[in-house]
Scaffold this motif. Structure first.
Motif, short mmCIF file in Angstrom:
data_model
loop_
_atom_site.label_atom_id
_atom_site.label_comp_id
_atom_site.label_asym_id
_atom_site.label_seq_id
_atom_site.Cartn_x
_atom_site.Cartn_y
_atom_site.Cartn_z
N TYR A 80 0.81 -1.22 0.00
CA TYR A 80 0.00 0.00 0.00
C TYR A 80 0.84 1.27 0.00
N THR A 81 2.15 1.12 -0.23
CA THR A 81 3.02 2.29 -0.32
C THR A 81 4.02 2.10 -1.45
N LEU A 82 4.61 3.21 -1.88
CA LEU A 82 5.67 3.17 -2.88
C LEU A 82 7.01 3.31 -2.18
N SER A 83 7.89 2.33 -2.39
CA SER A 83 9.26 2.45 -1.90
C SER A 83 9.99 3.41 -2.84
N ARG A 84 11.23 3.74 -2.51
CA ARG A 84 12.03 4.61 -3.38
C ARG A 84 12.14 4.01 -4.79
N GLY A 85 12.39 2.69 -4.88
CA GLY A 85 12.51 2.03 -6.18
C GLY A 85 11.20 2.04 -6.96
N GLU A 86 10.10 1.77 -6.26
CA GLU A 86 8.79 1.80 -6.91
C GLU A 86 8.44 3.21 -7.38
N LEU A 87 8.77 4.20 -6.54
CA LEU A 87 8.52 5.59 -6.91
C LEU A 87 9.31 5.96 -8.16
N LYS A 88 10.58 5.57 -8.20
CA LYS A 88 11.42 5.87 -9.36
C LYS A 88 10.84 5.24 -10.62
N GLU A 89 10.41 3.98 -10.53
CA GLU A 89 9.83 3.31 -11.69
C GLU A 89 8.55 4.00 -12.13
N MET A 90 7.70 4.37 -11.17
CA MET A 90 6.45 5.05 -11.50
C MET A 90 6.72 6.41 -12.13
N LEU A 91 7.66 7.18 -11.57
CA LEU A 91 7.99 8.50 -12.12
C LEU A 91 8.51 8.36 -13.55
N THR A 92 9.35 7.37 -13.78
CA THR A 92 9.94 7.15 -15.10
C THR A 92 8.89 6.73 -16.11
N GLN A 93 8.07 5.76 -15.74
CA GLN A 93 7.11 5.19 -16.68
C GLN A 93 5.88 6.07 -16.88
N GLU A 94 5.44 6.75 -15.83
CA GLU A 94 4.15 7.43 -15.88
C GLU A 94 4.23 8.94 -15.96
N LEU A 95 5.33 9.54 -15.48
CA LEU A 95 5.40 11.00 -15.42
C LEU A 95 6.67 11.57 -16.04
N LEU B 207 8.18 15.46 -15.68
CA LEU B 207 9.19 15.65 -14.66
C LEU B 207 10.60 15.80 -15.20
N GLY B 208 10.76 15.83 -16.49
CA GLY B 208 12.10 15.98 -17.05
C GLY B 208 12.85 14.66 -17.03
N ALA C 69 16.95 13.78 -8.41
CA ALA C 69 15.56 14.18 -8.68
C ALA C 69 14.59 13.27 -7.94
N VAL C 70 14.85 11.96 -7.99
CA VAL C 70 13.98 11.01 -7.29
C VAL C 70 14.05 11.25 -5.79
N ASP C 71 15.26 11.49 -5.26
CA ASP C 71 15.41 11.76 -3.83
C ASP C 71 14.66 13.02 -3.42
N LYS C 72 14.70 14.05 -4.27
CA LYS C 72 13.99 15.29 -3.97
C LYS C 72 12.49 15.06 -3.96
N VAL C 73 11.97 14.36 -4.97
CA VAL C 73 10.53 14.08 -5.01
C VAL C 73 10.14 13.26 -3.79
N MET C 74 10.93 12.23 -3.47
CA MET C 74 10.65 11.39 -2.30
C MET C 74 10.63 12.24 -1.03
N GLY C 75 11.62 13.09 -0.87
CA GLY C 75 11.69 13.95 0.31
C GLY C 75 10.52 14.90 0.41
N ASP C 76 10.13 15.46 -0.73
CA ASP C 76 9.01 16.40 -0.75
C ASP C 76 7.69 15.71 -0.44
N LEU C 77 7.52 14.47 -0.93
CA LEU C 77 6.25 13.77 -0.77
C LEU C 77 6.11 13.04 0.56
#
Length: 117
Positions: free
Chosen positions: A40-55, A59-60, A67-75
C-alpha cells in the motif's frame, strides 16, 4: 461508487471522465506499490519506476537519483521512507495545478500575440 463494478474501481463503461481519471490514478498507484515491501506504499525504487514510466514527460529526467530523492523527500510527509496513496495524490495534484497554470499562461500569451498582429 456507483459507476464502478467493485470497490476496487473496476470500470463498467458508465463512468464520467473524472470518475475514469480517479480510477486510473488508483490503478496506477497500485500497479507500482505492490512490487516490493508494503503493497500500500511506494518504496524509493517503486517511486522511481512510476515516475519514469508514468510522469517522465512532465518531470524531465526522473532517472536522475537526486531528482527522485527530492521528489521522495518532498512527498514523504511522515518521513517513513515510503510514499502512501495520500502523498501520491499530492504529487499528482501539484503537477496538475502546475500544468493548468502553464497552459493558462500559454493561452494568455497566445491571445496577446494574436492581438498584436
Amino acid at each position: 461508487m456507483s459507476g464502478t463494478g467493485t470497490a476496487t474501481g473496476t470500470p463498467t463503461g458508465n463512468e464520467s471522465n473524472l470518475e475514469s481519471a480517479m480510477q486510473l490514478m488508483i490503478q496506477t498507484f497500485h500497479k507500482y506499490s505492490g512490487n516490493e515491501g508494503d503493497k500500500y506504499t511506494l518504496s524509493r525504487g517503486e517511486l522511481k519506476e512510476m515516475l519514469t514510466q508514468e510522469l517522465g514527460n512532465y518531470l524531465g529526467n526522473p532517472q536522475d537519483k537526486d531528482a527522485v530523492d527530492k521528489v521522495m523527500g518532498d512527498l514523504d510527509a511522515n518521513n517513513d521512507g515510503e510514499v502512501d496513496f495520500t502523498e501520491f495524490i499530492i504529487l499528482v495534484g501539484a503537477l496538475t495545478v502546475a500544468c493548468n497554470d502553464f497552459f493558462q499562461e500559454y493561452h494568455n500569451d497566445d491571445k496577446n500575440d494574436k492581438k498584436g498582429k
